[in-house]
Design a protein around this motif. Sequence first.
Motif, PDB file in Angstrom:
ATOM      1  N   ASP A 319       0.835  -1.185   0.000  1.00  0.00           N
ATOM      2  CA  ASP A 319       0.000   0.000   0.000  1.00  0.00           C
ATOM      3  C   ASP A 319       0.882   1.252   0.000  1.00  0.00           C
ATOM      4  O   ASP A 319       1.937   1.297   0.642  1.00  0.00           O
ATOM      5  N   TYR A 320       0.444   2.265  -0.709  1.00  0.00           N
ATOM      6  CA  TYR A 320       1.193   3.515  -0.825  1.00  0.00           C
ATOM      7  C   TYR A 320       1.550   4.093   0.541  1.00  0.00           C
ATOM      8  O   TYR A 320       2.702   4.480   0.783  1.00  0.00           O
ATOM      9  N   GLN A 321       0.582   4.147   1.439  1.00  0.00           N
ATOM     10  CA  GLN A 321       0.836   4.719   2.759  1.00  0.00           C
ATOM     11  C   GLN A 321       1.886   3.921   3.515  1.00  0.00           C
ATOM     12  O   GLN A 321       2.717   4.490   4.242  1.00  0.00           O
ATOM     13  N   ASP A 322       1.889   2.605   3.346  1.00  0.00           N
ATOM     14  CA  ASP A 322       2.856   1.761   4.050  1.00  0.00           C
ATOM     15  C   ASP A 322       4.280   2.018   3.570  1.00  0.00           C
ATOM     16  O   ASP A 322       5.211   2.124   4.383  1.00  0.00           O
ATOM     17  N   VAL A 323       4.485   2.097   2.244  1.00  0.00           N
ATOM     18  CA  VAL A 323       5.855   2.297   1.751  1.00  0.00           C
ATOM     19  C   VAL A 323       6.344   3.706   2.062  1.00  0.00           C
ATOM     20  O   VAL A 323       7.538   3.915   2.320  1.00  0.00           O
ATOM     21  N   MET A 324       5.425   4.680   2.064  1.00  0.00           N
ATOM     22  CA  MET A 324       5.846   6.035   2.424  1.00  0.00           C
ATOM     23  C   MET A 324       6.280   6.093   3.886  1.00  0.00           C
ATOM     24  O   MET A 324       7.223   6.812   4.240  1.00  0.00           O
ATOM     25  N   GLU A 325       5.617   5.326   4.730  1.00  0.00           N
ATOM     26  CA  GLU A 325       5.971   5.316   6.146  1.00  0.00           C
ATOM     27  C   GLU A 325       7.281   4.559   6.373  1.00  0.00           C
ATOM     28  O   GLU A 325       8.145   5.001   7.141  1.00  0.00           O
ATOM     29  N   LYS A 326       7.466   3.434   5.688  1.00  0.00           N
ATOM     30  CA  LYS A 326       8.645   2.601   5.925  1.00  0.00           C
ATOM     31  C   LYS A 326       9.891   3.109   5.200  1.00  0.00           C
ATOM     32  O   LYS A 326      11.012   2.971   5.702  1.00  0.00           O
TER      33      LYS A 326
END
Length: 631
Positions: A319-326
């Motif tokens: 998910d986009y939000q997950d990769v931006m966070e990680k």
Amino acid sequence: MRDHLSRYKLRKSTFESDRSINQVGSAKTDNILEKTLSKQGLTTVLRTHTCGELRLDHVGQSVTLAGWVIRGRDHGGLAFIDLRDRYGITQIVFNPDRDAAMHELARSLRAEDVIQVTGEVVLRDDRENPKLATGKIEVRGHELKVLNKSKTPPFEPGTTELPNEELRLTYRFLDLRSDRLQEALQLRHRLTKLTRDYFDEHQFLEIETPILGRSTPEGARDYLVPSRVHEGSFYALPQSPQIYKQILMISGYDRYFQIARCFRDEDLRADRQPEFTQIDLEMAFVDQEDILSLIDGLISKLVKDLRNEETERPLPRYDYQDVMEKYGSDKPDLRFGMELVDVAEIAQTCDFAVFKKTMEAGGRVRGLNAKGAADRYSRKDIDCLTEFAGEYGAKGLAFFKVTDEGLHSPIAKFFSETDKQKIMETMQAEVGDLLFFVADQCAVTSAALAALRNRLGKELELYDPNDIKCCWVTNFPLFSYNEDEKRWEAEHHPFCQPVEADLEYLKSDPAKVRAQSYDLVMNGYELASGSVRVHDQSVQQVIFDLLDISAEEAEERFGFLLQALRYGAPPHAGAALGLDRLVMILCGNDNIRDVVAFPKTQKAADLLSGAPSEVDPHQLRDLRIKVDIPQ
């Protein structure tokens, strides 16, 4: 870190196996050139074999070769010549006792002279060269003809010490003779053929779309082409075949693909060119997973056939939000770890003013752990990294070195022992690690730390540059808010279908709306991008309204697509893969210009031909164009 040339050497065996002409070697193999030419009803005159073809089973045969001289040398009274064409290298030897004139002519040859040689294939005595496919034989020359003399080249195509890129691009015809580029372009050819075969097996039609089209300014700038017939009007070169391929879906061609040439007038990087090639596709009566699965299969086939390696299937979906966070990036390099870590809890309570004030202002404090790097980076090195992070908006770069005595840093005095212990635990820090932190708004912490992560991964050699790691990033935001202009903008383009569960937020809370869009990421590069398209006119109108695109403006910019959508548009989706970028990665390269035959510089100039250039004044008169360049 292994350099550019060594990466090619690592793939050498693979490239050699790719050369069909170099697969010749058994006693039962026919002459490749004769076989090919006879099928075409032709006969060969200047050569009977290629320079990469001769093997032990050719010993005793009389052959004629033609190619470029790599070098000549004298040994024991004999004249030796290494002769090259795109298939390989063959050693030629001339004996003065047999023909003194031919021997003297051979001794006079210089690098890059073009010659024709006729002679007998013989076994090498004790000079076998295991590095060459033809290394067990040589040709004992009987006749030698110089087809063309060469000026002294500014550099040797086979040199391992590459000259500067400007010189290589100016003399691209010499650079293209190098193994480095020939191997890349052969791989590119094979990749293109495999791609066409793959889509043909899946019932796709290859359909060409126009090169001269209508300008629809959004995103990158168009390259414009003036019309002589329609005075004052311009065509635009396509940035992508987007609208045409959607119209093909509406027209009933439910599976389309194209090896498409595209053009964007934008600032260039090492992985970008003003004119580029993409693998373009569109499908009707499908959903997002159908597109992703299809491309999974293509990537798997290409990696297997071109590199003899297996890839994970299905490719991971994030998910986009997950990769931006990680990772702080929507195109994460997954060949190494070093994930970003949020330290908000510590930042809120410590005495370091920069951290506390950032949190009070609604910002974030995030960091990463460069494992074992404490002794690798001096204070001067860290100052350089701080400057580097500043290029991505960071106002500073805080750091701690983890030592036997604890955390060492100029800012350590602002943190209590409890704070330091929490930092160690949160960052999973060990002695020898180097911890970096950025305190700023979320977007800045993401951009700066993502760039820093990639730089550290390369400098610390945390991955094999020849490894391949892919993933899909999905559920991008449909809109982004332009603070300067106080309006919503399309994150990708205005034709992306919203996620069904988010349709209720279209009018009430656009920031929550996710798009059915997806990017394929390979080794930290965006390799493909696509989306499910809007096919419902009412949904399309709501999106236009949010983007402040009036009905009149929509008709002006996209009228022919909107007209088509009113006549029975099926659900459809598609994607485009960057072919140049894909070849670059599969070659283990990091410069797209080394997989394009005739590339442009970073200023979009062709140093070989001198383009762009001024044109004859009468051409401008025919087009009713006046050039007005400010002094």
